[in-house]
Scaffold this active site. Structure first.
Site, PDB file in Angstrom:
ATOM      1  N   LYS A   1     -12.260  17.037   4.532  1.00 60.12           N
ATOM      2  CA  LYS A   1     -12.270  17.977   5.663  1.00 60.12           C
ATOM      3  C   LYS A   1     -11.000  18.855   5.707  1.00 60.12           C
ATOM      4  O   LYS A   1     -11.089  20.057   5.940  1.00 60.12           O
ATOM      5  CB  LYS A   1     -12.380  17.185   6.973  1.00 60.12           C
ATOM      6  CG  LYS A   1     -12.696  18.021   8.180  1.00 60.12           C
ATOM      7  CD  LYS A   1     -14.167  18.311   8.244  1.00 60.12           C
ATOM      8  CE  LYS A   1     -14.570  19.133   9.420  1.00 60.12           C
ATOM      9  NZ  LYS A   1     -16.040  19.187   9.540  1.00 60.12           N
TER      10      LYS A   1
ATOM     11  N   HIS B   1       0.831  -1.216   0.000  1.00 62.43           N
ATOM     12  CA  HIS B   1       0.000   0.000   0.000  1.00 62.43           C
ATOM     13  C   HIS B   1       0.868   1.269   0.000  1.00 62.43           C
ATOM     14  O   HIS B   1       1.245   1.752   1.066  1.00 62.43           O
ATOM     15  CB  HIS B   1      -0.902   0.017   1.242  1.00 62.43           C
ATOM     16  CG  HIS B   1      -1.978  -1.018   1.213  1.00 62.43           C
ATOM     17  ND1 HIS B   1      -3.203  -0.803   0.623  1.00 62.43           N
ATOM     18  CD2 HIS B   1      -2.000  -2.277   1.678  1.00 62.43           C
ATOM     19  CE1 HIS B   1      -3.937  -1.882   0.731  1.00 62.43           C
ATOM     20  NE2 HIS B   1      -3.239  -2.802   1.366  1.00 62.43           N
TER      21      HIS B   1
ATOM     22  N   GLU C   1      -0.108   4.193  -0.366  1.00 61.61           N
ATOM     23  CA  GLU C   1      -0.853   5.319   0.203  1.00 61.61           C
ATOM     24  C   GLU C   1      -0.706   5.421   1.724  1.00 61.61           C
ATOM     25  O   GLU C   1      -1.051   6.436   2.324  1.00 61.61           O
ATOM     26  CB  GLU C   1      -2.339   5.218  -0.182  1.00 61.61           C
ATOM     27  CG  GLU C   1      -3.156   4.150   0.551  1.00 61.61           C
ATOM     28  CD  GLU C   1      -3.021   2.738  -0.029  1.00 61.61           C
ATOM     29  OE1 GLU C   1      -1.999   2.455  -0.670  1.00 61.61           O
ATOM     30  OE2 GLU C   1      -3.932   1.933   0.187  1.00 61.61           O
TER      31      GLU C   1
END
Ligand code: XMP
Length: 530
Positions: A375, A174, A176
């Protein structure tokens, strides 16, 4: 290009129910490239219609050979667009293009060392030996024609593979996740060197684009917006203020259950700093009456939510020419409202407009300018728009406000006590967080408290002040460390911080004679007490 926007380059993240699906999209955006999440059920034609510059296939919990395993339309590999797959994404790429996936002897979970096995465009500029983050049991056992293996591990023969000619790249690990040492470099290699994209998704570029979109949509009509004091509605208000000024009416329904000084701060910002039509609805007394004697938490929530819309529409109906209602919906709201119960795949975007209880005969078109922002991007936009830090970095605060932090029935006296005690808790923990920031240089130190407040339980206890016996309420201090409120650990605040909070609350707040600290994590407790 005359009309080019930061969204013209777009990476589609195809979601297979990944634990890290949103994280991939956020990482791509952090590097300055716009990205969107789509369900793996979307057809290649639907994806083509979105005009992607690149496609990333996410991980996912399934096994590619399971009966209901999610797959991807094979035509995705014929769109002429570079494709990058992670974990399940690598496996689905392999089986779709003619390779094989099998079980490994042992799965790999967590930090794992990979060894590079030759040149690789994706791994370019990274060392031959490096640590990555793995989370899998199955793995590719045979790569499809045209692919080469670019790294391996002790247990995984294909830790990464690529077909540079067709621009297909994949990793079993991964990139990320921050624990993958060179994950960022790999994403940069893919986005900028392989796909030739440019870092244009920056909040200061985007403000003008959003402002232009709002102006075009609204024309000379009026817009109404319900301000809660929270980050999302404040940023929408600031954005609309920049776009249409006095054509915007901000309705601030004051239920009397915000924290100390907050209503005044909201009014100050939206009357002095931004030139909008600001309506402050003083509904404090009406809320107190409605909440009288109500002890059940969900009933409190219902009463407060329903009354908000009543107060809001009472103002809206008196205004002429209002055609639009602006809302602070953000991207995770959209993704989560569209997520399926089974497998958690983010399905095609569904609107949740029907959540607004429009009264009979009332209708507004919606403007949701933040509906594709995460956000942290909303906060960055707020800063670019000039909103003060106390709004932009406001900690999460529940819509029903202090009503769900007063256990049992709410009244004016308890609300006042809680406001005062809560202000002390926040002041002292803010100061502690600030000291940590000075020491560590980061606002996300693992020990900084993420959400912190006071709770007023419905009990009394005996104390002694001076020579007198007291029989008064305690205050519970709640402070948690968390990333997203899904799980939380109680904050290990130093004794001297807790001691100072206790001394100040008992000394400064009338009616409180004891302070306790909540040392429960979530689960099994929740962050709020109600
Ligand atoms: P819990 O108590 O469920 O809270 O662990 C998780 C996060 O959600 C916030 N919270 C609410 N926010 N309306 C809101 O807008 C609510 O009714 C509500 N209840 C809890 C809570 O502050 C925490 O950040």
């Amino acid at each position: 290009m005359a009309n080019s926007t930061a969204q013209d380059q777009k990476v589609l993240v195809v979601d297979f129910g990944a634990q890290y699906g949103q994280l991939i999209a956020r990482r791509v955006r952090d590097l300055g490239v716009y990205s969107e999440i789509v369900s793996c059920d979307a057809s290649a034609d639907e994806m083509k219609a979105a005009n992607p510059s690149a496609i990333i296939l996410s991980g996912g919990p399934a096994s590619v050979y399971a009966d209901d395993a999610p797959s991807v339309d094979p035509k995705v590999f014929e769109l002429g667009v570079p494709v990058l797959g992670f974990c399940y994404g690598q496996q689905i790429m392999a089986v779709t293009l003619g390779g094989k996936v099998g079980h490994t002897d042992k799965g790999e979970y967590g930090h794992t060392d990979i060894t590079r096995t030759g040149t690789s465009q994706l791994l370019d500029g990274t060392p031959d030996e490096q640590t990555v983050w793995m989370s899998h049991r199955d793995a590719v056992s045979e790569v499809p024609e045209g692919f080469v293996i670019t790294s391996t591990t002790a247990n995984c023969p294909v830790a990464s593979m690529e077909d540079a000619e067709r621009k297909f790249f994949a990793t079993q690990f991964h990139p990320e996740v921050r624990h993958t040492q060179y994950g960022k470099r790999m994403l940069e290699n893919f986005l900028f060197d392989i796909c030739g994209l440019q870092a244009t998704w920056k909040m200061d570029n985007i403000v003008e684009q959003k402002v232009a979109e709002i102006r075009e949509k609204v024309g000379d009509k009026r817009v109404i917006l319900g301000l809660s004091g929270g980050v999302d509605s404040s940023v929408v208000a600031a954005l609309c203020a920049r776009a249409i000024g006095k054509q915007l009416t901000c309705v601030f329904v004051n239920h009397g259950l915000l924290r100390k000084d907050e209503p005044e701060q909201v009014e100050e910002v939206f009357t002095k700093q931004f030139d909008v039509d600001f309506v402050h609805v003083h509904a404090e007394e009406r809320y107190l009456k409605l909440l009288e004697g109500v002890t059940e938490p969900e009933q409190k929530r219902r009463i407060i939510g329903t009354q908000f819309w009543k107060e809001f529409f009472a103002v809206a109906q008196d205004l002429d020419g209002v055609e639009f209602l602006a809302q602070g919906t953000i991207y995770p709201d959209i993704i989560e409202s569209g997520a399926r119960k089974t497998g958690g795949k983010a399905s095609t975007i569904k609107s949740h407009h029907n959540l607004i209880p429009f009264p009979e005969g009332v209708h507004f078109d919606l403007i949701e300018p933040l509906d594709h922002f995460f956000k942290d991007e909303v906060r960055a936009l707020g800063t670019v728009l000039g909103l003060p830090d106390h709004i932009v970095y406001r900690q999460p605060f529940p819509g029903p406000g202090l009503a769900i932090r007063i256990i049992g029935a709410v009244d004016a006296e308890k609300t006042e006590m809680l406001k005062e005690a809560d202000a002390i808790v926040r002041e002292e923990i803010d100061a502690y967080n600030e000291r940590l920031f000075e020491e560590t240089g980061t606002r996300n130190s693992e020990h900084s408290a993420w959400q912190y407040f006071a709770v007023l339980p419905d009990v009394r206890s005996v104390g002694v002040m001076g020579d007198e016996r007291t029989y008064q309420h305690p205050i519970i201090v709640r402070a948690v460390e968390s990333q997203d409120a899904m799980t939380a650990d109680w904050a290990k605040l130093p004794y001297e911080v807790l001691g100072k909070i206790s001394t100040r609350i008992v000394g400064e707040v009338n009616g409180i004679n004891r302070v306790a600290y909540d040392i429960t994590s979530k689960p099994p407790a929740t962050i709020e007490w109600e």
